[in-house]
Structures are given as C-alpha cells and as structure tokens.
Design a protein around this motif. Structure first.
Motif, PDB file in Angstrom:
ATOM      1  N   ILE A 205      -7.045   6.565   4.440  1.00  0.00           N
ATOM      2  CA  ILE A 205      -8.009   6.894   3.373  1.00  0.00           C
ATOM      3  C   ILE A 205      -7.764   5.978   2.176  1.00  0.00           C
ATOM      4  CG2 ILE A 205      -8.857   8.670   1.784  1.00  0.00           C
ATOM      5  CD1 ILE A 205      -7.602  10.795   3.654  1.00  0.00           C
ATOM      6  N   TYR A 206      -8.794   5.276   1.745  1.00  0.00           N
ATOM      7  CA  TYR A 206      -8.769   4.486   0.508  1.00  0.00           C
ATOM      8  C   TYR A 206      -9.624   5.239  -0.511  1.00  0.00           C
ATOM      9  CZ  TYR A 206      -6.936   0.464   3.151  1.00  0.00           C
ATOM     10  OH  TYR A 206      -6.159  -0.385   3.910  1.00  0.00           O
ATOM     11  N   ALA A 207      -9.005   5.700  -1.603  1.00  0.00           N
ATOM     12  CA  ALA A 207      -9.725   6.575  -2.528  1.00  0.00           C
ATOM     13  C   ALA A 207      -9.839   5.976  -3.928  1.00  0.00           C
ATOM     14  CB  ALA A 207      -9.014   7.929  -2.610  1.00  0.00           C
ATOM     15  N   ALA A 214      -5.838   5.849  -4.979  1.00  0.00           N
ATOM     16  CA  ALA A 214      -4.813   6.471  -4.131  1.00  0.00           C
ATOM     17  C   ALA A 214      -5.124   6.131  -2.688  1.00  0.00           C
ATOM     18  CB  ALA A 214      -4.798   7.982  -4.310  1.00  0.00           C
ATOM     19  N   MET A 215      -4.077   6.164  -1.878  1.00  0.00           N
ATOM     20  CA  MET A 215      -4.273   5.817  -0.483  1.00  0.00           C
ATOM     21  C   MET A 215      -3.389   6.657   0.410  1.00  0.00           C
ATOM     22  SD  MET A 215      -3.760   2.229   1.255  1.00  0.00           S
ATOM     23  CE  MET A 215      -3.906   2.207   2.999  1.00  0.00           C
ATOM     24  N   HIS A 216      -3.934   7.053   1.541  1.00  0.00           N
ATOM     25  CA  HIS A 216      -3.152   7.779   2.538  1.00  0.00           C
ATOM     26  C   HIS A 216      -3.062   6.912   3.787  1.00  0.00           C
ATOM     27  CE1 HIS A 216      -1.419  10.687   5.098  1.00  0.00           C
ATOM     28  NE2 HIS A 216      -1.866  11.777   4.505  1.00  0.00           N
ATOM     29  N   SER A 217      -1.848   6.418   4.078  1.00  0.00           N
ATOM     30  CA  SER A 217      -1.611   5.673   5.313  1.00  0.00           C
ATOM     31  C   SER A 217      -0.572   6.436   6.128  1.00  0.00           C
ATOM     32  CB  SER A 217      -1.157   4.251   4.988  1.00  0.00           C
ATOM     33  OG  SER A 217      -0.937   3.518   6.179  1.00  0.00           O
ATOM     34  N   MET A 218      -0.101   5.831   7.186  1.00  0.00           N
ATOM     35  CA  MET A 218       0.860   6.522   8.052  1.00  0.00           C
ATOM     36  C   MET A 218       1.688   5.500   8.801  1.00  0.00           C
ATOM     37  SD  MET A 218      -1.978   7.734  10.809  1.00  0.00           S
ATOM     38  CE  MET A 218      -3.198   8.104   9.562  1.00  0.00           C
ATOM     39  N   ARG A 219       2.811   5.926   9.324  1.00  0.00           N
ATOM     40  CA  ARG A 219       3.649   5.077  10.164  1.00  0.00           C
ATOM     41  C   ARG A 219       3.679   5.577  11.606  1.00  0.00           C
ATOM     42  NH1 ARG A 219       2.804   2.171   7.126  1.00  0.00           N
ATOM     43  NH2 ARG A 219       4.035   1.004   5.639  1.00  0.00           N
ATOM     44  N   SER A 220       3.477   6.887  11.772  1.00  0.00           N
ATOM     45  CA  SER A 220       3.518   7.493  13.104  1.00  0.00           C
ATOM     46  C   SER A 220       2.867   8.861  12.967  1.00  0.00           C
ATOM     47  CB  SER A 220       4.972   7.652  13.562  1.00  0.00           C
ATOM     48  OG  SER A 220       5.622   8.610  12.750  1.00  0.00           O
ATOM     49  N   LEU A 226       2.104   6.901   1.599  1.00  0.00           N
ATOM     50  CA  LEU A 226       1.066   7.165   0.597  1.00  0.00           C
ATOM     51  C   LEU A 226       1.289   6.285  -0.631  1.00  0.00           C
ATOM     52  CD1 LEU A 226       2.007  10.498   1.620  1.00  0.00           C
ATOM     53  CD2 LEU A 226      -0.441  10.377   1.157  1.00  0.00           C
ATOM     54  N   TYR A 227       0.201   5.983  -1.318  1.00  0.00           N
ATOM     55  CA  TYR A 227       0.279   5.107  -2.480  1.00  0.00           C
ATOM     56  C   TYR A 227      -0.545   5.662  -3.640  1.00  0.00           C
ATOM     57  CZ  TYR A 227       1.864   1.527   0.878  1.00  0.00           C
ATOM     58  OH  TYR A 227       2.532   0.814   1.851  1.00  0.00           O
ATOM     59  N   LEU A 228      -0.071   5.377  -4.858  1.00  0.00           N
ATOM     60  CA  LEU A 228      -0.792   5.723  -6.083  1.00  0.00           C
ATOM     61  C   LEU A 228      -0.853   4.497  -6.974  1.00  0.00           C
ATOM     62  CD1 LEU A 228       1.011   9.023  -7.192  1.00  0.00           C
ATOM     63  CD2 LEU A 228      -1.422   8.836  -6.584  1.00  0.00           C
ATOM     64  N   PRO A 298      -2.585  -9.025  -2.487  1.00  0.00           N
ATOM     65  CA  PRO A 298      -2.283  -7.637  -2.814  1.00  0.00           C
ATOM     66  C   PRO A 298      -2.480  -6.796  -1.553  1.00  0.00           C
ATOM     67  CG  PRO A 298      -4.435  -8.243  -3.693  1.00  0.00           C
ATOM     68  CD  PRO A 298      -3.831  -9.489  -3.115  1.00  0.00           C
ATOM     69  N   PRO A 299      -1.793  -5.654  -1.426  1.00  0.00           N
ATOM     70  CA  PRO A 299      -1.772  -4.933  -0.151  1.00  0.00           C
ATOM     71  C   PRO A 299      -3.075  -4.218   0.212  1.00  0.00           C
ATOM     72  CG  PRO A 299      -0.504  -3.744  -1.808  1.00  0.00           C
ATOM     73  CD  PRO A 299      -0.895  -5.043  -2.413  1.00  0.00           C
ATOM     74  N   THR A 300      -4.051  -4.173  -0.688  1.00  0.00           N
ATOM     75  CA  THR A 300      -5.241  -3.341  -0.467  1.00  0.00           C
ATOM     76  C   THR A 300      -6.004  -3.691   0.811  1.00  0.00           C
ATOM     77  OG1 THR A 300      -5.396  -3.590  -2.857  1.00  0.00           O
ATOM     78  CG2 THR A 300      -7.029  -2.187  -1.813  1.00  0.00           C
ATOM     79  N   GLY A 301      -6.006  -4.944   1.220  1.00  0.00           N
ATOM     80  CA  GLY A 301      -6.728  -5.298   2.440  1.00  0.00           C
ATOM     81  C   GLY A 301      -5.853  -5.322   3.678  1.00  0.00           C
TER      82      GLY A 301
END
Ligand code: APR
Ligand code: PHB
Length: 397
Positions: A205-207, A214-220, A226-228, A298-301
């Motif tokens: 999720i890119y919010a 904010a962003m919700h990512s995952m590793r497994s 998660l990022y703010l 930057p990590p956004t992409g």
C-alpha cells in the motif's frame, strides 16, 4: 601494518560485495572469467543489513536463468499489483491485467545471502573488512586495486578490469576524471520499521495523507515492513513504537471500510534519507561503475536493487567480450546504455516520490491528488505506472 605488498593477479577486481558486486562475480564466473571481490564491511554486516524488497519480473527471470532462483521461488511472494490510496479511497493497480507481468517480494537481505552462499560454493572467497581501497592505472590495460586487509597487510590485485560496485560512499566514482553528477535531495526522509506481524494487506500500500506519506510493505507472510514520511532532521529517539503504530494506523486508513492495521513487535527501526543522484560516465578506461556507485534513487519506486542488477547484466557480457574476444564494442557503449535505463528509473522514482509525499503548499497537495485520481481512473495513467513499476525489459531500447 606491514610495509610490502602481497600481490595477486586476476581478470576482474571488484570493489564491494553488495548485490552488484556479487552478482557480477557470479555472471562473470558463468562466462569463465575469474574475479576477486574486496569488501570494507564484515560478512555478518552485508548479509544482515535491511534494504529494499521488490524484484521486477525480468530480474527474477534473470536470477532463475543463472541458478539463483531456487529459494526465491520457494520463499518469494508473487504480487500482481499495488494499492494507491488517499483518505477515503483505495485503488488497486493491477499490473498483470494492465501489462501482463507483476513483481516479486523477496528481501534484498535474502538475495544477498544467496549470493554470498553461491560465491562460497564456487570456492571463491570474498576479502572482507578491508580498508584504504584505491584504484590505479585505469588508463592502461593493467589496472590495479590496493587495500589493507583485515590483518593489516597491504595488498595489491593486478587485473585486466576494475569494477566499482562500492555503493554511494565508495571511492571508485571519484577515480573517474571529469565525472559529472546530477543530484536532488528531497525535503523529507523515511522512517522504516520491520515488525514481526503478518502483513495487514495482500499487496503493498502506497498512501498519500495530509500528515505525510505512509507505506505498508512486507518481507514474508510473517514479517511486515512499514514506512512513514518524517522530517530529514528527525531523531529516531522521538519515535516510540506506540507513536509509530498510531501514525501508521492514521495515515494508512485504519478503520476506513473494514480495513484494520495489526500492530506487532518492532524489531528494527531507522530513518533513511531520500535522494536522487546520477553520475556520468559510468566508465573510464578499464574502470567501470555499477549499482549505487553510479546512481541512487529514492525508494518510492523500488528501483535501487533492480537498477543495480540491470547494470551488471549489461556489464558482464561487455567484460566477457573485451577480455575473451578483444572486442571493446559493448564495453564502450556500457555507460550510455546503462544510463538510459538509469534516467528512466530516476524519472519514475522522482515522479512517484513527488506524487506521494507531503511538501510544498496546498496547491501542490491538490496537484498530487489530481494526479492520483488520474493514475487510478485512467487506463493510460495506470498502465504507465504499471509498466515502469513492474519493470521495463532488461535490454531497454
Ligand atoms: N572498499 C571495499 N568495499 C567498499 C568500499 C571500499 N572502499 N566502500 C564501500 N564498499 C562496499 C560497501 O560496504 C557495500 O557492501 O561496497 C558495497 C556496496 O554495496 P551496496 O551499497 O549494497 O550497493 P550495490 O551492490 O550497488 O547495491 C545496490 O543497494 O542501497 C541499495 O537500493 C540499493 O538495492 C540497491 C542496492
Ligand atoms: C520495501 O519492502 O522495503 C519496499 C517496498 C517498496 C518500496 C520501497 C521499499 O517502494
């Protein structure tokens, strides 16, 4: 420190044992070319540092072709798209529907472990914890690298080619005479956390949010990333775990519809600066640059790791042609060819970054929302994002 050189001869001297250096050594090995890798940090450090986690489908195909797909296929998560959202709205961008390919979630840390293990299995050690690395004679066809090994001995590698895979802070870039650089620093940073909790979402999720991205990512299936968006001068000490979860919940839309963010144990947190940086040329004489040594996004992409892999996929055959056939055509075109992809990804990362982070004034915010509405409702808009995010072909024209 002893005063004399312990000499060594190889075909390719690689500075840096990150993903670019190690994958390059593996690709060269497949071409029958010998390489020596030197690294300033320890093995423990390079196999545990936490980095990005999205692989483009063409990158996954390449890793499989060269025998690095086994654990990736078992443990990686295949994703068909991403969510883009702002308060009250969440839209799925379906890459597979739009362009016929998705992405893979597989942590860079895991790929790094696979690469270290592969090099060890091939009986090719990495010289860790070196210091004072320097490159010499890159204008000749007998360049060399000198360094001090972990026991304090001054060492020298004589090679046919030197490759700087030494990241943004390494010394190789500075060795290129007349190097030109372009840079953009953004007025915000990311606070990243790793948490032992099942992801609260099936896709990343890119919010966009008035308080910041904010962003919700995952590793497994058990670990969330998660990022703010935070101020670049902010101090991690200001961010208690409770404050982090509260901010993530608000910005990610906890309670909107039936969506909930599940908090969990935070195992790592840090603040990451955001910049774009491109250097040119990526080659001078017998010195080549690859990966973060030549460019930062930057990590956004989610492009940093993918670009590093695309560089070495181009560079390995160029070095092979130069050393095995005496043909320098690919070596000569490496910099221009690699930079075409670098600039495409630099533009995409800058575009995602400026569309999603809060900065500027209310006029900027309205433009961002308008752009988000266009990308999520126009097929042409969504397709452009999908094509760039899921990755352009490795041999980008
Ligand atoms: N001597 C030897 N090694 C060095 C030196 C030096 N003087 N300076 C730096 N290094 C090493 C670093 O310690 C690091 O392990 O070079 C390595 C560079 O690795 P990375 O920073 O991982 O860069 P790269 O391999 O190009 O991978 C790019 O990393 O930052 C992420 O988003 C980026 O995912 C992308 C990937
Ligand atoms: C991550 O999982 O760390 C990640 C994913 C996508 C991004 C950036 C970081 O765009």
């Amino acid at each position: 420190m002893s005063g004399y050189h312990h000499g060594m001869r190889t075909q390719v001297a690689i500075i840096g044992a990150g993903p670019s250096g190690l994958l390059l050594s593996h690709l060269l090995d497949a071409e029958g070319i010998e390489a020596v890798v030197v690294e300033s940090r320890s093995e423990e450090y390079v196999t545990s540092r936490i980095r990005a986690g999205v692989l483009e489908s063409a990158v996954v195909d390449l890793l499989r072709q060269v025998g690095l797909g086994e654990r990736l296929s078992r443990q990686g998560l295949e994703h068909g798209g991403i969510y883009l959202q702002w308060p009250g709205e969440r839209h799925h961008i379906d890459f597979v529907d739009l362009i016929g390919r998705g992405v893979w979630i597989y942590g860079q840390t895991e790929l790094q472990k696979d690469l270290v293990a592969t090099r060890r299995c091939a009986g090719q050690p990495i010289d860790y914890e070196v210091s004072d690395t320097a490159v010499h004679d890159i204008d000749t066809d007998h360049p060399s690298v000198t360094y001090i090994d972990r026991d304090g001995h001054l060492r020298r590698i004589d090679a046919d080619v030197v490759v700087g895979c030494d990241g943004f802070y390494g010394p190789s870039r500075e060795a290129i005479p007349g190097l030109r650089s372009w840079e953009r620093t953004y007025p915000f940073a990311w606070l990243g956390v790793l948490a032992n909790v099942a992801p609260s979402t099936d896709e990343l999720i890119y919010a966009w949010h008035p308080d910041g991205f904010a962003m919700h990512s995952m590793r497994s299936l058990e670990v969330s990333r998660l990022y703010l968006q935070v101020d670049p001068d902010d101090d991690i000490a200001n961010w208690s775990d409770d404050r982090i979860w509260e901010c993530l919940a608000r910005r990610l839309g906890h309670g909107e519809g039936d969506w909930r963010l599940t908090p969990g144990l935070i195992t790592e947190k840090s603040i990451l600066p955001m910049r774009s940086h491109v250097s040119s040329p990526l080659r001078h004489g017998r010195l080549f640059l690859a990966g973060d040594a030549g460019h930062i996004v930057p990590p956004t992409g989610a492009k940093g790791l993918n670009l590093a892999i695309a560089d070495v996929a181009l560079l390995a055959p160029a070095i092979a042609m130069l050393l095995c056939k005496g043909d320098g055509a690919l070596a000569s075109s490496y910099s221009d060819t690699a930079l075409r992809r670098v600039w495409r990804c630099t533009h995409f990362s800058w575009w995602m970054t400026t569309m999603l982070h809060r900065y500027g004034d209310d006029f900027d915010a309205e433009l961002q929302l308008s752009q988000l509405r266009w990308v999520t409702t126009s097929e042409a808009g969504a397709r452009g994002l999908a094509e760039n995010y899921a990755g352009l072909p490795l041999d980008l024209p």
